[in-house]
Design a protein around this motif. Structure first.
Motif, PDB file in Angstrom:
ATOM      1  N   ASN A   1       0.773  -1.226   0.097  1.00  0.00           N
ATOM      2  CA  ASN A   1      -0.114  -0.090  -0.078  1.00  0.00           C
ATOM      3  C   ASN A   1       0.877   1.248   0.135  1.00  0.00           C
ATOM      4  O   ASN A   1       0.662   2.239  -0.778  1.00  0.00           O
ATOM      5  N   GLY A   2       1.871   1.237   0.671  1.00  0.00           N
ATOM      6  CA  GLY A   2       2.822   2.445   0.847  1.00  0.00           C
ATOM      7  C   GLY A   2       3.285   2.521  -0.328  1.00  0.00           C
ATOM      8  O   GLY A   2       3.565   3.801  -0.876  1.00  0.00           O
TER       9      GLY A   2
ATOM     10  N   GLU B   1       2.563   1.806  -3.321  1.00  0.00           N
ATOM     11  CA  GLU B   1       1.744   1.961  -4.559  1.00  0.00           C
ATOM     12  C   GLU B   1       1.319   3.501  -4.148  1.00  0.00           C
ATOM     13  O   GLU B   1       1.289   4.366  -5.326  1.00  0.00           O
ATOM     14  N   GLU B   2       1.180   3.915  -3.032  1.00  0.00           N
ATOM     15  CA  GLU B   2       0.942   5.458  -2.811  1.00  0.00           C
ATOM     16  C   GLU B   2       2.095   6.383  -3.182  1.00  0.00           C
ATOM     17  O   GLU B   2       2.007   7.436  -3.758  1.00  0.00           O
ATOM     18  N   GLN B   3       3.222   5.738  -3.190  1.00  0.00           N
ATOM     19  CA  GLN B   3       4.404   6.560  -3.701  1.00  0.00           C
ATOM     20  C   GLN B   3       4.805   6.429  -4.979  1.00  0.00           C
ATOM     21  O   GLN B   3       5.489   7.048  -5.653  1.00  0.00           O
ATOM     22  N   GLY B   4       3.779   5.562  -5.719  1.00  0.00           N
ATOM     23  CA  GLY B   4       3.912   5.393  -7.266  1.00  0.00           C
ATOM     24  C   GLY B   4       4.900   4.434  -7.619  1.00  0.00           C
ATOM     25  O   GLY B   4       5.748   4.688  -8.856  1.00  0.00           O
TER      26      GLY B   4
END
Length: 195
Positions: free
Chosen positions: A103-104, A106-109
């Motif tokens: 999740n982290g 993915e949030e950071q791209g």
């Protein structure tokens, strides 16, 4: 727990074996325990140092290791990515931990999740271009950092240690996976290289 010197650790281990295995008449009765203890301690020290060393893009050590694993898979020809379960197994963490890490990232791209083409119930995790660029930038820094960790040994000592550790790995691996039990998967990967 207070920090102990290697000599204090050895003295403790030798006393431990003397007390609990007094009849042991082998040539080096504490050897196995000493080696296993130092490998475990060094693993944790190196892991802690790696986690504090990486501060690029707010990447924790576990996130960087996960990205390295995905890059390694890509470089070996795995273009489909890995499932969260495979990553959980590779990284020796729970599925909940992998989920939080993913999740982290993915949030950071840095990763994308794609549905598996053959099994629509599965997601495959892949690196983004941003992740590759980040990794290619930090890999040289990481290699320098790792070299500094072993700089207390001469080149000859490092080579001897690597040879001995490889021999120990082969010996332990042979006990864990007797001949014929380990086969290559359909994609050509080996479960031996997961750890």
């Amino acid at each position: 727990m207070p920090s102990r010197s290697s000599q204090e650790i050895l003295a403790y281990l030798r006393e431990y074996v003397r007390r609990y295995s007094p009849a042991d008449e082998s040539e080096y009765p504490t050897g196995g325990l000493e080696i296993a203890t130092f490998i475990r301690i060094l693993f944790h020290i190196i892991k802690d140092l790696e986690e504090t060393h990486v501060d690029d893009l707010e990447l924790s050590g576990p996130r960087v290791n996960l990205l390295f694993r995905l890059l390694w898979e890509e470089q070996r020809g795995n273009s489909q990515g890995l499932t969260p379960s495979e990553l959980s197994h590779n990284q020796h963490v729970t599925r909940n931990t992998i989920s939080a890490l993913l999740n982290g990232l993915e949030e950071q791209g840095l990763i994308v999740r794609e549905l598996d083409k053959e099994d629509r119930r599965l997601f495959r995790i892949k690196l983004t271009d941003k992740a590759r660029q980040t990794l290619y930038r930090i890999i040289p820094e990481r290699l320098v950092f790792i070299r500094t960790l072993v700089s207390g040994l001469s080149v000859d000592e490092q080579q001897q240690l690597v040879a001995l550790l490889a021999k120990l790995f082969d010996s332990i691996h042979e006990r864990r996976c007797p001949q014929g039990e380990v086969t290559l998967r359909d994609n050509g990967s080996s479960p031996l290289m997961e750890d």
